[in-house]
Design a protein around this motif. Structure first.
Motif, short mmCIF file in Angstrom:
data_model
loop_
_atom_site.label_atom_id
_atom_site.label_comp_id
_atom_site.label_asym_id
_atom_site.label_seq_id
_atom_site.Cartn_x
_atom_site.Cartn_y
_atom_site.Cartn_z
N MET A 1 0.84 -1.17 0.00
CA MET A 1 0.00 0.00 0.00
C MET A 1 0.90 1.25 0.00
N LYS A 2 0.50 2.23 -0.73
CA LYS A 2 1.27 3.47 -0.82
C LYS A 2 1.23 4.21 0.52
N LYS A 3 2.36 4.73 0.93
CA LYS A 3 2.45 5.47 2.19
C LYS A 3 2.44 6.96 1.91
N THR A 4 1.94 7.74 2.86
CA THR A 4 1.95 9.19 2.75
C THR A 4 2.45 9.78 4.06
N SER A 5 2.88 10.99 4.01
CA SER A 5 3.43 11.66 5.17
C SER A 5 2.36 12.52 5.83
N VAL A 6 2.39 12.56 7.17
CA VAL A 6 1.46 13.39 7.94
C VAL A 6 2.30 14.35 8.77
N SER A 7 1.94 15.60 8.75
CA SER A 7 2.71 16.60 9.48
C SER A 7 1.76 17.37 10.41
N ILE A 8 2.17 17.52 11.67
CA ILE A 8 1.37 18.29 12.62
C ILE A 8 2.29 19.24 13.38
N MET A 9 1.72 20.29 13.91
CA MET A 9 2.46 21.22 14.76
C MET A 9 2.25 20.76 16.20
N TYR A 10 3.34 20.72 16.98
CA TYR A 10 3.25 20.29 18.38
C TYR A 10 4.31 21.02 19.18
N ASP A 11 4.04 21.29 20.42
CA ASP A 11 4.97 22.01 21.29
C ASP A 11 6.31 21.28 21.33
N ASP A 12 7.38 22.02 21.05
CA ASP A 12 8.72 21.45 20.95
C ASP A 12 9.18 20.83 22.26
N GLU A 13 8.97 21.50 23.37
CA GLU A 13 9.41 20.97 24.66
C GLU A 13 8.67 19.68 25.02
N LYS A 14 7.39 19.64 24.75
CA LYS A 14 6.62 18.43 25.03
C LYS A 14 7.10 17.27 24.16
N ILE A 53 -10.66 -1.86 1.85
CA ILE A 53 -9.31 -1.34 1.65
C ILE A 53 -8.29 -2.46 1.78
N ASP A 54 -8.49 -3.36 2.74
CA ASP A 54 -7.59 -4.50 2.89
C ASP A 54 -7.60 -5.39 1.65
N MET A 55 -8.79 -5.63 1.10
CA MET A 55 -8.89 -6.45 -0.11
C MET A 55 -8.18 -5.79 -1.28
N LYS A 56 -8.34 -4.48 -1.41
CA LYS A 56 -7.66 -3.77 -2.49
C LYS A 56 -6.15 -3.89 -2.33
N GLY A 57 -5.67 -3.84 -1.10
CA GLY A 57 -4.24 -3.93 -0.84
C GLY A 57 -3.68 -5.30 -1.13
N LEU A 58 -4.52 -6.34 -1.04
CA LEU A 58 -4.06 -7.70 -1.29
C LEU A 58 -4.00 -8.04 -2.77
N GLN A 59 -4.74 -7.28 -3.56
CA GLN A 59 -4.74 -7.55 -4.99
C GLN A 59 -3.35 -7.31 -5.53
N THR A 60 -2.88 -8.26 -6.31
CA THR A 60 -1.57 -8.07 -6.93
C THR A 60 -1.78 -7.68 -8.38
N LYS A 61 -0.90 -6.84 -8.82
CA LYS A 61 -0.98 -6.42 -10.21
C LYS A 61 -0.53 -7.58 -11.08
N PRO A 62 -1.24 -7.81 -12.18
CA PRO A 62 -0.80 -8.90 -13.05
C PRO A 62 0.58 -8.58 -13.62
N PRO A 63 1.41 -9.59 -13.76
CA PRO A 63 2.75 -9.34 -14.29
C PRO A 63 2.69 -8.82 -15.72
#
Length: 79
Positions: A1-14, A53-63
């Motif tokens: 499954m393709k991964k994506t990045s998530v970015s949030i702002m959070y207190d640096d000291e914490k 979504i799990d089923m879609k992820g299990l599908q393999t692309k035909p060679p």
């Protein structure tokens, strides 16, 4: 499954405190954060959608069909 990045702002000291205390327990911040996001996914996304979504992820692309190798030409001369 393709991964994506998530970015949030959070207190640096914490955030530094979290990382410090997690490292004392030999825990990885990124892994724990991924577990938290997985928990949110399981909590809010309906089961039938997760299954789909799990089923879609299990599908393999035909060679891809392989290109046939060109056959060697017969270079012998007939006499």
């Amino acid at each position: 499954m393709k991964k994506t990045s998530v970015s949030i702002m959070y207190d640096d000291e914490k955030l530094n405190a979290i990382r410090l205390y997690m490292s004392q327990r030999d825990l990885d911040f990124k892994e724990e954060l991924e577990k938290s996001v997985d928990s949110l996914y399981a909590k809010y996304v309906p089961a039938n959608v997760r299954e789909f979504i799990d089923m879609k992820g299990l599908q393999t692309k035909p060679p891809k069909p392989k290109k046939p190798k060109p056959q060697e030409e017969n270079t012998e001369v007939a006499t």
